[in-house]
Design a protein around this motif. Structure first.
Motif, PDB file in Angstrom:
ATOM      1  N   HIS A 106      -2.909   0.425  -1.102  1.00  0.00           N
ATOM      2  CA  HIS A 106      -3.080  -0.831  -0.375  1.00  0.00           C
ATOM      3  C   HIS A 106      -2.835  -2.032  -1.284  1.00  0.00           C
ATOM      4  O   HIS A 106      -3.200  -2.010  -2.452  1.00  0.00           O
ATOM      5  N   PRO A 114      -1.495  -4.618   3.692  1.00  0.00           N
ATOM      6  CA  PRO A 114      -0.351  -3.717   3.857  1.00  0.00           C
ATOM      7  C   PRO A 114      -0.506  -2.506   2.928  1.00  0.00           C
ATOM      8  O   PRO A 114      -1.177  -2.604   1.897  1.00  0.00           O
ATOM      9  N   THR A 138       4.358   3.591   5.850  1.00  0.00           N
ATOM     10  CA  THR A 138       3.991   2.221   5.555  1.00  0.00           C
ATOM     11  C   THR A 138       3.194   1.690   6.738  1.00  0.00           C
ATOM     12  O   THR A 138       3.312   2.198   7.850  1.00  0.00           O
ATOM     13  N   LEU A 140      -0.074  -1.486   8.070  1.00  0.00           N
ATOM     14  CA  LEU A 140      -0.902  -2.665   7.853  1.00  0.00           C
ATOM     15  C   LEU A 140      -2.278  -2.421   8.455  1.00  0.00           C
ATOM     16  O   LEU A 140      -2.388  -1.979   9.599  1.00  0.00           O
ATOM     17  N   GLN A 151      -5.253  -0.961  12.711  1.00  0.00           N
ATOM     18  CA  GLN A 151      -4.135  -0.574  11.854  1.00  0.00           C
ATOM     19  C   GLN A 151      -2.920  -0.180  12.672  1.00  0.00           C
ATOM     20  O   GLN A 151      -3.043   0.287  13.803  1.00  0.00           O
ATOM     21  N   ARG A 153       0.797   2.004  11.744  1.00  0.00           N
ATOM     22  CA  ARG A 153       1.440   2.793  10.688  1.00  0.00           C
ATOM     23  C   ARG A 153       2.722   3.417  11.247  1.00  0.00           C
ATOM     24  O   ARG A 153       2.769   3.838  12.405  1.00  0.00           O
TER      25      ARG A 153
END
Length: 185
Positions: A106, A114, A138, A140, A151, A153
């Motif tokens: 992170h 992110p 990846t 956030l 989140q 992903r």
């Protein structure tokens, strides 16, 4: 669609204000996010598509992990998916699952975090060959409260039976994407 965009913007603005208010209430020091040794649980809706987005499925994903440092999370992820394949035969509906270990790193210290990472494990069930799966990811995380986040992903996953097939199958991978929420404790 504009209403959805405005609602999303309102949620993000509200979350930012809530995070700022929390930090001020703590004497101006930000206490948002995990610390080394914390654990994390997240529950997300998930979907996957082939690399051309022609074939898709939907399901649920659960993550459980431990923070090895304030920024590095290692854990296990379980996903269960269901697909309704178009066709004349009702037996074209199928389920599959995957279990994999992951490590995410992170960035940042504020409410928005992110991250990038990798995972490796196995996929099994109807409509898939039971085999190994690996991928890069990846996403956030956005902390709404000190320990609660939403989140998003995206993972690029590829299947393999051996190290030789992993190299060959990277170009034939699939995208998996999730949106959900979680907490640190």
């Amino acid at each position: 669609m504009k209403m959805l965009t405005n609602a999303s913007l309102a949620v993000l603005i509200g979350a930012s204000l809530l995070s700022s208010s929390y930090a001020m209430a703590q004497g101006g020091q930000s206490t948002i996010g995990p610390k080394e040794g914390d654990q994390e649980f997240a529950l997300s809706g998930t979907g996957s598509s082939d690399k051309d987005f022609d074939s898709s499925s939907f399901g649920i994903s659960g993550d459980y992990g431990w923070y090895l440092s304030d920024r590095t999370l290692a854990g296990i992820r379980q996903s269960i998916n269901f697909a309704d394949v178009e066709g004349e035969d009702l037996s074209d509906d199928f389920w599959n699952g995957s279990t994999r270990g992951f490590v995410d790193y992170h960035f940042g210290q504020g409410a928005a975090r992110p991250f990038v990472g990798a995972s490796i494990g196995g996929i099994y069930g109807d409509g898939v060959n039971d085999t190994g799966i690996a991928g890069l990811e990846t996403g956030l995380k956005y902390y709404l409260l000190a320990t609660t986040f939403i989140q998003a992903r995206a993972e690029y996953q590829f299947l393999f039976d051996s190290s030789d097939s992993a190299e060959d199958n990277f170009d034939d991978g699939a995208w998996a994407y999730t949106f959900g929420m979680g907490l640190n404790f």
